[in-house]
Write a protein that holds these residues in place. Structure first.
Motif, PDB file in Angstrom:
ATOM      1  N   LYS A 280      39.594  39.654  45.539  1.00 35.61           N
ATOM      2  CA  LYS A 280      39.433  38.502  44.474  1.00 35.61           C
ATOM      3  C   LYS A 280      40.994  37.456  45.503  1.00 35.61           C
ATOM      4  CE  LYS A 280      36.138  38.550  41.927  1.00 35.61           C
ATOM      5  NZ  LYS A 280      36.033  38.072  40.851  1.00 35.61           N
ATOM      6  N   SER A 281      40.942  36.605  46.123  1.00 38.16           N
ATOM      7  CA  SER A 281      41.802  35.832  46.600  1.00 38.16           C
ATOM      8  C   SER A 281      41.286  34.470  46.469  1.00 38.16           C
ATOM      9  CB  SER A 281      41.798  36.091  48.153  1.00 38.16           C
ATOM     10  OG  SER A 281      43.323  35.394  48.982  1.00 38.16           O
ATOM     11  N   ALA A 282      42.018  33.411  45.974  1.00 39.39           N
ATOM     12  CA  ALA A 282      41.710  32.205  45.557  1.00 39.39           C
ATOM     13  C   ALA A 282      42.081  31.381  47.002  1.00 39.39           C
ATOM     14  CB  ALA A 282      42.690  31.155  44.825  1.00 39.39           C
TER      15      ALA A 282
ATOM     16  N   PHE B 237      24.403  39.949  54.713  1.00 41.65           N
ATOM     17  CA  PHE B 237      25.173  39.850  53.965  1.00 41.65           C
ATOM     18  C   PHE B 237      24.777  39.671  52.631  1.00 41.65           C
ATOM     19  CE2 PHE B 237      28.656  38.955  56.953  1.00 41.65           C
ATOM     20  CZ  PHE B 237      28.981  40.120  57.641  1.00 41.65           C
ATOM     21  N   THR B 238      23.635  38.713  52.852  1.00 39.80           N
ATOM     22  CA  THR B 238      22.692  37.617  52.046  1.00 39.80           C
ATOM     23  C   THR B 238      21.798  38.690  51.235  1.00 39.80           C
ATOM     24  OG1 THR B 238      22.437  36.148  53.439  1.00 39.80           O
ATOM     25  CG2 THR B 238      21.338  36.267  51.652  1.00 39.80           C
TER      26      THR B 238
ATOM     27  N   LYS C 266      32.516  30.176  42.520  1.00 37.21           N
ATOM     28  CA  LYS C 266      31.800  31.132  40.867  1.00 37.21           C
ATOM     29  C   LYS C 266      32.251  32.119  41.390  1.00 37.21           C
ATOM     30  CE  LYS C 266      26.896  31.146  38.957  1.00 37.21           C
ATOM     31  NZ  LYS C 266      26.579  32.347  39.058  1.00 37.21           N
ATOM     32  N   ALA C 267      31.939  32.753  42.317  1.00 35.51           N
ATOM     33  CA  ALA C 267      31.856  34.073  42.361  1.00 35.51           C
ATOM     34  C   ALA C 267      33.283  34.596  42.289  1.00 35.51           C
ATOM     35  CB  ALA C 267      30.911  34.499  44.084  1.00 35.51           C
ATOM     36  N   LEU C 268      34.521  33.850  42.276  1.00 36.85           N
ATOM     37  CA  LEU C 268      36.159  33.841  42.048  1.00 36.85           C
ATOM     38  C   LEU C 268      36.221  34.056  40.524  1.00 36.85           C
ATOM     39  CD1 LEU C 268      38.676  34.466  44.134  1.00 36.85           C
ATOM     40  CD2 LEU C 268      38.671  32.343  43.153  1.00 36.85           C
ATOM     41  N   GLN C 269      35.506  33.389  39.963  1.00 32.95           N
ATOM     42  CA  GLN C 269      35.828  33.697  38.444  1.00 32.95           C
ATOM     43  C   GLN C 269      34.857  34.000  37.741  1.00 32.95           C
ATOM     44  OE1 GLN C 269      38.168  31.734  37.522  1.00 32.95           O
ATOM     45  NE2 GLN C 269      38.568  30.183  39.076  1.00 32.95           N
ATOM     46  N   GLU C 270      34.192  34.628  38.025  1.00 41.50           N
ATOM     47  CA  GLU C 270      33.089  36.333  37.518  1.00 41.50           C
ATOM     48  C   GLU C 270      33.770  37.655  38.259  1.00 41.50           C
ATOM     49  OE1 GLU C 270      28.475  34.300  37.613  1.00 41.50           O
ATOM     50  OE2 GLU C 270      29.019  35.796  39.782  1.00 41.50           O
ATOM     51  N   PRO C 271      32.984  38.138  37.055  1.00 43.63           N
ATOM     52  CA  PRO C 271      34.134  39.708  37.021  1.00 43.63           C
ATOM     53  C   PRO C 271      33.546  40.422  38.438  1.00 43.63           C
ATOM     54  CG  PRO C 271      33.478  39.299  35.001  1.00 43.63           C
ATOM     55  CD  PRO C 271      32.831  38.033  35.546  1.00 43.63           C
ATOM     56  N   SER C 272      33.508  40.995  39.061  1.00 45.63           N
ATOM     57  CA  SER C 272      33.076  41.902  40.335  1.00 45.63           C
ATOM     58  C   SER C 272      32.720  43.184  39.184  1.00 45.63           C
ATOM     59  CB  SER C 272      34.283  42.751  41.037  1.00 45.63           C
ATOM     60  OG  SER C 272      35.468  43.798  40.103  1.00 45.63           O
ATOM     61  N   LEU C 273      31.382  43.620  40.445  1.00 41.20           N
ATOM     62  CA  LEU C 273      31.274  44.921  39.991  1.00 41.20           C
ATOM     63  C   LEU C 273      31.856  46.054  39.886  1.00 41.20           C
ATOM     64  CD1 LEU C 273      28.369  46.316  40.676  1.00 41.20           C
ATOM     65  CD2 LEU C 273      29.119  46.718  43.108  1.00 41.20           C
ATOM     66  N   TRP C 274      33.325  45.908  40.120  1.00 46.52           N
ATOM     67  CA  TRP C 274      33.696  47.245  39.417  1.00 46.52           C
ATOM     68  C   TRP C 274      34.050  47.152  38.397  1.00 46.52           C
ATOM     69  CZ3 TRP C 274      34.290  51.575  40.138  1.00 46.52           C
ATOM     70  CH2 TRP C 274      35.571  52.943  40.017  1.00 46.52           C
ATOM     71  N   ASP C 275      34.186  45.345  37.959  1.00 49.02           N
ATOM     72  CA  ASP C 275      34.648  44.982  37.023  1.00 49.02           C
ATOM     73  C   ASP C 275      33.869  45.414  35.729  1.00 49.02           C
ATOM     74  OD1 ASP C 275      37.680  43.526  37.420  1.00 49.02           O
ATOM     75  OD2 ASP C 275      36.254  42.047  37.750  1.00 49.02           O
TER      76      ASP C 275
ATOM     77  N   SER D 170      33.258  33.977  57.193  1.00 49.36           N
ATOM     78  CA  SER D 170      31.768  33.255  56.904  1.00 49.36           C
ATOM     79  C   SER D 170      32.389  34.405  55.514  1.00 49.36           C
ATOM     80  CB  SER D 170      31.755  35.369  57.316  1.00 49.36           C
ATOM     81  OG  SER D 170      29.922  35.020  56.270  1.00 49.36           O
ATOM     82  N   ALA D 171      30.629  33.040  54.536  1.00 49.22           N
ATOM     83  CA  ALA D 171      31.705  32.784  53.423  1.00 49.22           C
ATOM     84  C   ALA D 171      29.935  34.032  52.022  1.00 49.22           C
ATOM     85  CB  ALA D 171      30.890  30.724  53.014  1.00 49.22           C
ATOM     86  N   MET D 172      29.674  34.166  53.751  1.00 48.95           N
ATOM     87  CA  MET D 172      28.473  34.929  51.794  1.00 48.95           C
ATOM     88  C   MET D 172      29.113  36.343  52.678  1.00 48.95           C
ATOM     89  SD  MET D 172      25.628  35.280  50.989  1.00 48.95           S
ATOM     90  CE  MET D 172      24.719  33.912  51.298  1.00 48.95           C
ATOM     91  N   TYR D 173      29.790  36.914  53.955  1.00 48.20           N
ATOM     92  CA  TYR D 173      30.610  37.737  53.895  1.00 48.20           C
ATOM     93  C   TYR D 173      31.800  37.824  52.631  1.00 48.20           C
ATOM     94  CZ  TYR D 173      34.038  42.118  54.954  1.00 48.20           C
ATOM     95  OH  TYR D 173      34.717  42.719  54.959  1.00 48.20           O
ATOM     96  N   ARG D 174      32.807  36.545  52.353  1.00 49.59           N
ATOM     97  CA  ARG D 174      33.844  36.646  51.261  1.00 49.59           C
ATOM     98  C   ARG D 174      33.078  37.050  49.999  1.00 49.59           C
ATOM     99  NH1 ARG D 174      37.724  37.804  52.741  1.00 49.59           N
ATOM    100  NH2 ARG D 174      37.362  37.148  54.426  1.00 49.59           N
ATOM    101  N   ARG D 175      32.389  36.155  49.374  1.00 52.90           N
ATOM    102  CA  ARG D 175      31.719  37.507  48.724  1.00 52.90           C
ATOM    103  C   ARG D 175      31.376  38.246  47.857  1.00 52.90           C
ATOM    104  NH1 ARG D 175      26.045  32.693  47.342  1.00 52.90           N
ATOM    105  NH2 ARG D 175      25.454  34.608  46.184  1.00 52.90           N
ATOM    106  N   MET D 176      31.037  38.872  49.914  1.00 49.77           N
ATOM    107  CA  MET D 176      30.675  40.192  49.546  1.00 49.77           C
ATOM    108  C   MET D 176      31.824  40.883  49.176  1.00 49.77           C
ATOM    109  SD  MET D 176      27.899  41.948  52.753  1.00 49.77           S
ATOM    110  CE  MET D 176      28.912  43.509  52.795  1.00 49.77           C
ATOM    111  N   GLU D 177      33.182  40.653  49.087  1.00 49.22           N
ATOM    112  CA  GLU D 177      34.781  41.325  48.995  1.00 49.22           C
ATOM    113  C   GLU D 177      34.589  40.960  48.095  1.00 49.22           C
ATOM    114  OE1 GLU D 177      36.556  42.888  51.064  1.00 49.22           O
ATOM    115  OE2 GLU D 177      35.714  43.106  53.036  1.00 49.22           O
TER     116      GLU D 177
END
Length: 309
Positions: A169-171, A90-91, A189-198, A156-163
């Protein structure tokens, strides 16, 4: 010069007569170079007074002493190590997708594509990690399931960052991490940033494609929802020359999406075999929740656009 005949007396004299029934002389064969001593040997004194450079770099001693099984069942060690290996993958994958997103932001498709291609090999390795767990019977899993307590993979925090990087996204998914300040801050931070798709869609807009403003200006902390105008953009791209950068980008992203789907599906199958339809650990719905996840497409318009080309 011609070779002597097998019946040449001179040749026979030089080799001598062979008695009937006598064993033939063994033919000479040169020594196998692999069996000879190597031209040099490793310096075994390196690390004799302190840790080895390998240990300093890899931290193998740390990695191989992180396993603390909580049951007496020997199968728990496999479950624990496999889960830890997944966390490492995941990392790496999060690192690759961050690299790709940043490269897309500065219009560097070469770096972005390299990172996406590397991530497909890493996703294949991640998916292969299910193999040690994929044939667990309910009795085998139950032998150490209680050791998990309320632990569950969705924590898993790292899996959540993947998602999050995929646009899922889900707060509310930050709630389980409130007690871990560093993980919570990284996820927020990852929640607020644009995703790869964005970042992909912003690139398409900069390349002159008609991506709606509502999509480009949407709140990146919200889950991405498919848009028919984005589907039309990808249909137009795929209907053109197959040698363009954007078609190659679309295919690299589709490879990623397919492997993520396979990960989710393999997770579903392994869970179904190990525990059937029972409630999952940590209060999740188990198989029912995983079935819902497996039905969702990553980068959805890349899949639906294919129907219109």
């Amino acid at each position: 010069m011609s070779q002597p005949s097998p019946h040449d007396p001179a040749h026979s004299a030089s080799t001598g007569p062979i008695e009937p029934g006598a064993p033939a002389e063994p033919e000479f064969t040169p020594a196998d170079p692999a069996e000879q001593d190597p031209p040099f040997s490793p310096d075994l004194s390196i690390g004799s007074r302190t840790t080895t450079p390998y240990e300093d770099y890899v931290q193998a001693d740390v990695l191989t002493h992180l396993q603390h099984p909580l049951s007496d069942d020997p199968g728990e060690m496999v479950f624990l190590v496999t889960t830890q290996v997944m966390e490492l993958w995941f990392t790496v994958i999060v690192h690759e997708w961050h690299t790709a997103a940043e490269a897309l932001r500065r219009d560097d498709l070469t770096v972005a594509m390299d990172a996406l291609h590397r991530s497909t090999y890493e996703l294949e390795a991640l998916n292969a990690a299910w193999k040690p767990l994929a044939r667990l019977t309910p009795a085998q899993f139950n032998a150490y399931r209680s050791a998990l307590g309320e632990g569950s993979g969705f924590q898993s925090a790292m899996y959540r960052r993947m998602e999050f990087l995929l646009g899922e996204k889900s707060a509310s998914m930050l709630v389980p991490h409130r007690g871990a300040p560093r993980e919570h801050a990284e996820l927020e931070k990852a929640l607020q940033e644009p995703s790869l798709w964005d970042e992909v869609l912003r690139l398409l807009a900069r390349r002159g494609h008609t991506v709606p403003d509502a999509v480009l200006r949407r709140d990146p902390a919200l889950r991405y929802e498919p848009d028919p105008a984005v589907e039309a953009v990808w249909a137009e791209i795929y209907a053109g020359s197959q040698e363009t950068e954007l078609v190659r980008l679309g295919e690299a992203l589709t490879d990623v999406a397919e492997l993520v789907w396979r990960w989710r599906n393999d997770h579903l199958v392994a869970t179904r075999r190990a525990m059937g339809a029972k409630m999952g650990t940590g209060g999740s719905a188990g198989v029912a929740w995983l079935e819902k996840r497996a039905r969702k497409n990553v980068f959805p318009e890349l899949w639906t656009a294919r129907s219109h080309v």
